[in-house]
Design a protein around this motif. Structure first.
Motif, mmCIF file in Angstrom:
data_model
loop_
_atom_site.group_PDB
_atom_site.id
_atom_site.type_symbol
_atom_site.label_atom_id
_atom_site.label_comp_id
_atom_site.label_asym_id
_atom_site.label_seq_id
_atom_site.Cartn_x
_atom_site.Cartn_y
_atom_site.Cartn_z
ATOM 1 N N TYR A 165 0.824 -1.210 0.000
ATOM 2 C CA TYR A 165 0.000 0.000 0.000
ATOM 3 C C TYR A 165 0.858 1.261 0.000
ATOM 4 O O TYR A 165 0.427 2.304 0.474
ATOM 5 N N MET A 197 -0.204 5.194 1.141
ATOM 6 C CA MET A 197 -1.425 5.936 0.835
ATOM 7 C C MET A 197 -2.259 6.263 2.066
ATOM 8 O O MET A 197 -3.128 7.123 2.012
ATOM 9 N N GLY A 198 -1.978 5.576 3.176
ATOM 10 C CA GLY A 198 -2.740 5.840 4.389
ATOM 11 C C GLY A 198 -4.122 5.213 4.368
ATOM 12 O O GLY A 198 -4.537 4.619 3.376
ATOM 13 N N ASP A 215 -10.160 -0.597 0.019
ATOM 14 C CA ASP A 215 -10.346 -0.550 -1.431
ATOM 15 C C ASP A 215 -10.269 -1.976 -1.967
ATOM 16 O O ASP A 215 -9.186 -2.523 -2.126
ATOM 17 N N GLY A 226 -7.742 -10.006 2.423
ATOM 18 C CA GLY A 226 -8.582 -9.299 3.387
ATOM 19 C C GLY A 226 -8.567 -9.960 4.751
ATOM 20 O O GLY A 226 -9.310 -9.583 5.651
ATOM 21 N N LEU A 227 -7.683 -10.950 4.932
ATOM 22 C CA LEU A 227 -7.644 -11.675 6.210
ATOM 23 C C LEU A 227 -6.353 -11.426 6.997
ATOM 24 O O LEU A 227 -6.259 -11.761 8.172
HETATM 25 P P1 ADP Z 1 -5.488 -7.360 2.425
HETATM 26 O O1 ADP Z 1 -5.256 -8.775 2.051
HETATM 27 O O2 ADP Z 1 -6.611 -6.716 1.676
HETATM 28 O O3 ADP Z 1 -4.242 -6.536 2.450
HETATM 29 P P2 ADP Z 1 -5.474 -7.050 5.337
HETATM 30 O O4 ADP Z 1 -6.360 -7.672 6.374
HETATM 31 O O5 ADP Z 1 -4.014 -7.312 5.434
HETATM 32 O O6 ADP Z 1 -6.069 -7.463 3.931
HETATM 33 O O7 ADP Z 1 -5.706 -5.477 5.393
HETATM 34 C C1 ADP Z 1 -7.038 -4.962 5.388
HETATM 35 C C2 ADP Z 1 -7.119 -3.630 4.658
HETATM 36 O O8 ADP Z 1 -6.440 -2.618 5.414
HETATM 37 C C3 ADP Z 1 -6.429 -3.627 3.293
HETATM 38 O O9 ADP Z 1 -7.296 -4.070 2.274
HETATM 39 C C4 ADP Z 1 -6.081 -2.144 3.127
HETATM 40 O O10 ADP Z 1 -7.198 -1.452 2.637
HETATM 41 C C5 ADP Z 1 -5.814 -1.674 4.556
HETATM 42 N N1 ADP Z 1 -4.374 -1.633 4.893
HETATM 43 C C6 ADP Z 1 -3.644 -2.561 5.562
HETATM 44 N N2 ADP Z 1 -2.367 -2.175 5.731
HETATM 45 C C7 ADP Z 1 -2.259 -0.963 5.154
HETATM 46 C C8 ADP Z 1 -1.180 -0.019 4.992
HETATM 47 N N3 ADP Z 1 0.054 -0.251 5.465
HETATM 48 N N4 ADP Z 1 -1.450 1.138 4.331
HETATM 49 C C9 ADP Z 1 -2.696 1.401 3.851
HETATM 50 N N5 ADP Z 1 -3.745 0.566 3.979
HETATM 51 C C10 ADP Z 1 -3.540 -0.609 4.613
#
Ligand code: ADP
Length: 267
Positions: A165, A197-198, A215, A226-227
């Motif tokens: 990200y 991107m935050g 997203d 997403g897990l």
């Molecule tokens: P994914 O497999 O979608 O990365 P996660 O459970 O690891 O699933 O993370 C959930 C959601 O949190 C991600 O889809 C993303 O939108 C957000 N996210 C996680 N880590 C970050 C990060 N370092 N910066 C920005 N967004 C993040």
């Protein structure tokens, strides 16, 4: 005396008993709702890649695709979707194992500097592809007692997300420092921060939920299930630790983890 649910109640205690029963029913309903939501989510998440594999394989088998370039791109999609399916199944099994408390910690002292050095090396290829600089700030002499495989899984997830990200040319940093809490407990505080991107403020409280993504399209295209964060949170709690996140949209995110320096024997 009233009897509810076959359980006799104390004289005069029936009102309170009823309250407890109501609370219990509410809790059971909540768990039931969560369970059926999870099953619905899992079905949806699994069906998407299966449908893609089926569709593209059928097209290829139908013999309608004449040029090799198109055929190869279809094969690549089939391969990628199958990989995603594989990761999904792995994550779902892992999560259900942790949640059903069938996981036991196998703790040993871990030298954190070597631990993170090897982890960053594993991730260096992925980071290089995006010209992301990976760095660490970990005291040379710092050890922690933890389950090494699970600690690795925690930080692989957090660091992969940070790389995923963050735009090309950004940076990702991991730190560790020992801390003595006011109650005298010794802990290690870790942070994984990125210049990515935050995460929007409104999404912050929910990102540790299963299948929650800010997203969906971006998570999918980067191969996310997403897990990951949900697994990270469970593994952290299994170590009696805590995790929190702080993020500024367009500037970056910091995940902070605090784990006990030593794991107490389970009684
Ligand atoms: P994914 O497999 O979608 O990365 P996660 O459970 O690891 O699933 O993370 C959930 C959601 O949190 C991600 O889809 C993303 O939108 C957000 N996210 C996680 N880590 C970050 C990060 N370092 N910066 C920005 N967004 C993040």
């Amino acid at each position: 005396t009233m009897r509810m649910d076959g359980v006799p109640m104390n004289q005069g205690g029936s009102y309170q008993g009823m309250l407890f029963l109501l609370q219990e029913v509410t809790e059971i309903r909540r768990l039931e709702r969560m369970r059926s939501e999870f099953v619905a989510n899992v079905s949806h998440e699994l069906k998407t890649p299966v449908a893609a594999v089926k569709g593209f394989a059928e097209t290829l088998l139908g013999g309608g695709v004449k040029d090799e370039k198109t055929a190869n791109s279809f094969l690549q999609i089939i391969y990628d979707e199958n990989e995603r399916l594989n990761r999904l199944i792995g994550d779902i099994l892992e999560l259900s194992k942790i949640e059903s408390k069938r996981v036991q910690l196998d703790c040993s002292p871990i030298h954190l500097e070597s631990f993170f050095q090897s982890l960053l090396e594993t991730l260096s290829k992925v980071a290089e592809k995006k010209s992301i600089s990976l760095s660490m700030d970990v005291p040379e002499e710092l050890f922690i007692e933890a389950d090494e495989d699970k600690l690795r899984q925690i930080f692989l997830n957090l660091l992969s997300n940070a790389i995923n990200y963050t735009h090309d040319g950004g940076s990702v940093r991991v730190t560790a420092a020992s801390r003595v809490k006011t109650d005298g407990d010794e802990t290690v505080v870790f942070s994984v921060s990125d210049t990515g991107m935050g995460i929007p403020r409104k999404d912050l409280p929910r990102i540790f939920e299963r299948f929650y993504r800010v997203d969906k399209a971006r998570s999918r295209s980067s191969g996310g299930t997403g897990l990951g964060l949900s697994i990270v949170k469970h593994l952290t709690e299994l170590h009696h630790g805590t995790i929190s996140v702080d993020s500024d949209l367009g500037i970056g995110s910091t995940f902070t983890l605090e784990l006990p320096l030593l794991q107490e024997e389970e009684s």
